[in-house]
Design a protein around this motif. Structure first.
Motif, PDB file in Angstrom:
ATOM      1  N   GLU A  75       0.825  -1.207   0.000  1.00 56.47           N
ATOM      2  CA  GLU A  75       0.000   0.000   0.000  1.00 56.47           C
ATOM      3  C   GLU A  75       0.860   1.259   0.000  1.00 56.47           C
ATOM      4  N   GLN A  76       1.952   1.235   0.734  1.00 58.30           N
ATOM      5  CA  GLN A  76       2.812   2.419   0.797  1.00 58.30           C
ATOM      6  C   GLN A  76       3.564   2.627  -0.527  1.00 58.30           C
ATOM      7  N   ASN A 133       2.434   1.512  -3.515  1.00 58.09           N
ATOM      8  CA  ASN A 133       1.400   1.919  -4.468  1.00 58.09           C
ATOM      9  C   ASN A 133       1.204   3.429  -4.453  1.00 58.09           C
ATOM     10  N   ARG A 134       1.149   4.016  -3.277  1.00 57.08           N
ATOM     11  CA  ARG A 134       0.925   5.457  -3.154  1.00 57.08           C
ATOM     12  C   ARG A 134       2.028   6.235  -3.852  1.00 57.08           C
ATOM     13  N   GLN A 135       3.250   5.744  -3.771  1.00 57.55           N
ATOM     14  CA  GLN A 135       4.355   6.430  -4.444  1.00 57.55           C
ATOM     15  C   GLN A 135       4.178   6.387  -5.957  1.00 57.55           C
ATOM     16  N   ASP A 148       1.312   8.823  -6.907  1.00 56.32           N
ATOM     17  CA  ASP A 148       1.750  10.217  -6.831  1.00 56.32           C
ATOM     18  C   ASP A 148       2.720  10.571  -7.955  1.00 56.32           C
TER      19      ASP A 148
END
Length: 569
Positions: A60-61, A63-65, A68
């Motif tokens: 999840e962390q 994926n966020r990168q 963004d």
């Protein structure tokens, strides 16, 4: 190679998609894709956030990168879960949902953990095809029912076997000079096709079986894509695992290896990308016959598992580590990659958490017996390294202690060269040997390239040269590069004499606002000092000047990036 503070000060100087605001010849629009390594959860899960041996709390962390960063799609290099069970593979599919709902494609392929359960799931082949139909057509559907397609010209080696449909696959993405082909190789067992190897990992359809399809898909005369990338789960030569893509140890099937390496080098494939080892490792690898080479990237871990490289003199390397030149290595971290394709240039940014030194498996993240054992911390990702290639540039190998003066390149009347500087690094990787345990010295691979400035854009405050691209002078985690002197020529017919005499003309780079600025302003340290004359040995960091007689500018720098000759403010 990382460029640290020099890039932070200059606003990511080498980010070509931001910096180069004039059109490149035949260029469409730059675009990005992401790469992530193996995703395995291998310890207790007190938080309950990581079902089915899938590290959802890490994914999840990451994926966020990617979201963004605005990547077009993400490729994961296999080992989608730790136990390979069908229920776990369903968890991994769900963990990719935020990417798809953001309009980002997700492509995957089997690793050894998918292909380890014959009796339960037929080596995971049928389940993989069912879960990832995009490997055959690039089609995605968001939770809201919106459909989109990533890629075109999909192909699988079905002439070898229909069983490979959607397992080994290839597709194209991008337009014009930014168009790229991706060739993904699956050599894992299939029901009815299991080939025993010397290692404990059996094969299905081997590289030799699939080489005709690989060669056809990579053929640069026919593929109509300037760029091409090849990916598989197993390395060509690993860091920790000693099995290879060639159905055995690194000394086996040299004829297969020679053919495969040649198909990459002869078709301008610069990067082979893989996983399996849970480590960031960049290497230059040579074929057994020494006639071909490729840069291999082993992707950093996105798991609770972190490997340490095996000693170099281990018997099961069979002496083949001499074919590998280590460029960069980081282990015990969580990381990911963003590739930017901009005209003839591909730039790779490696990001990893700024903590690192994570412990593995039951000790994740910081040791057994702690209150936070088995709980993923909030990761803070920082850029650790950036490197690139350009199809219109050159590549130079600079070992430790060697001079950078080998770096020189010409392009359509432009010339750039390094006049002084040497590789002062003393960094070594963690690939030790039992004799001295020092690890291998890391060499630097310096790449050059060019972005065309149309003649109509020259004059005034615009460049009096094309833009020269330089990367690889720094190293992973560094805050600046070695000190070196860069010189470029300029066309005096494109520059007014009063501009040259103004004191505001010379070697430039772009700042964060897109303005041409004095290249020495992006240095880490030093004092900007103008000298009206040619460079002389002994000039300090920050010195810069003009050799009017030979129509050259020069500067003493400790950063690389994108350079031109122009007015600065």
């Amino acid at each position: 190679m990382s460029f640290g503070r020099s890039f932070r000060r200059s606003g990511a100087v080498f980010a070509l998609f931001v910096l180069l605001q004039f059109p490149a010849s035949l260029s469409a629009a730059p675009w990005k894709f992401g790469v992530m390594g193996d995703t395995q959860w291998t310890c207790a899960d007190p938080s309950g956030k990581n079902p089915g041996t899938v590290p959802v709390s890490i994914i999840e962390q990451v994926n966020r990168q990617f979201i963004d960063a605005g990547v077009k799609f993400v490729i994961q290099v296999g080992d989608l879960s730790d136990d390979g069970k069908e229920s776990s593979e369903e968890v991994r599919v769900a963990a990719a949902r935020p990417l798809i709902d953001a309009g980002i494609g997700f492509f995957a392929f089997r690793g050894n953990h998918e292909a380890q359960k014959k009796n339960e799931n037929g080596y995971g082949a049928a389940g993989f095809r069912q879960r990832y139909p995009q490997t055959r057509d690039g089609g995605f559907v968001t939770q809201q029912g919106m459909r989109f397609t990533i890629g075109s010209n999909f192909s699988s080696p079905v002439k070898v076997s229909r069983d490979l449909d959607g397992l080994s696959y290839s597709f194209d993405c991008g337009e014009g000079e930014e168009r790229a082909r991706f060739v993904i190789i699956d050599n894992w067992p299939l029901p009815g096709r299991v080939v025993a190897n010397s290692t404990h990992y059996p094969s299905g359809y081997t590289i030799a079986d699939q080489q005709p399809w690989i060669g056809e898909r990579l053929d640069r005369r026919k593929r109509r894509t300037p760029h091409a990338f090849v990916l598989s789960h197993q390395p060509l030569i690993g860091a920790g695992h000693q099995d290879t893509l060639f159905s055995g140890y690194a000394n086996e099937h040299p004829e297969w290896q020679n053919a495969f390496f040649a198909s990459l080098q002869n078709n301008d494939v610069k990067y082979f990308i893989c996983g399996h080892d849970h480590i960031h490792q960049r290497s230059l690898l040579a074929s057994p016959d020494g006639k071909s080479k490729v840069e291999q990237l082993i992707a950093q871990s996105v798991s609770t598992k972190f490997y340490t490289p095996k000693v170099l003199d281990d018997d099961k390397w069979f002496g083949q580590k001499t074919r590998e030149l280590s460029v960069s290595q980081e282990h015990q971290a969580v990381g990911y990659y963003i590739f930017t394709i901009d005209g003839p240039t591909v730039t790779v940014d490696y990001y990893a958490d700024d903590h690192g030194h994570w412990q593995s498996d039951a000790n994740y993240p910081q040791g057994a017996g702690r209150t936070d054992t088995g709980v993923t911390p909030q990761l803070r990702f920082v850029k650790k390294e950036r490197w690139s290639y350009s199809l219109n540039g050159k590549q130079f190998l600079v070992p430790q202690g060697a001079s950078y003066t080998v770096v020189k390149d010409q392009f359509k009347g432009n010339e750039a060269r390094i006049l002084e500087g040497f590789n002062a690094s003393t960094s070594r990787d963690a690939s030790l040997d039992t004799a001295d345990g020092k690890g291998r010295p890391l060499s630097k691979v310096v790449n050059t390239g060019w972005i065309v400035v149309e003649p109509s854009k020259r004059g005034g405050s615009d460049p009096a040269s094309d833009v020269f691209l330089l990367s690889g002078v720094g190293e992973l985690g560094g805050d600046h590069t070695d000190t070196f002197v860069l010189s470029m020529n300029y066309d005096p017919q494109q520059v007014r004499p009063e501009t040259i005499a103004s004191g505001g003309f010379g070697l430039v780079t772009r700042d964060a606002a897109g303005r041409w600025v004095n290249a020495v302003d992006a240095n880490a340290g030093g004092t900007a000092t103008f000298i009206d004359g040619p460079w002389k040995r002994g000039y300090a960091l920050g010195s810069h000047g003009i050799d009017r007689k030979h129509h050259r500018v020069w500067a003493v720098l400790n950063h690389d990036g994108a350079f031109a000759v122009a007015r600065f403010f």
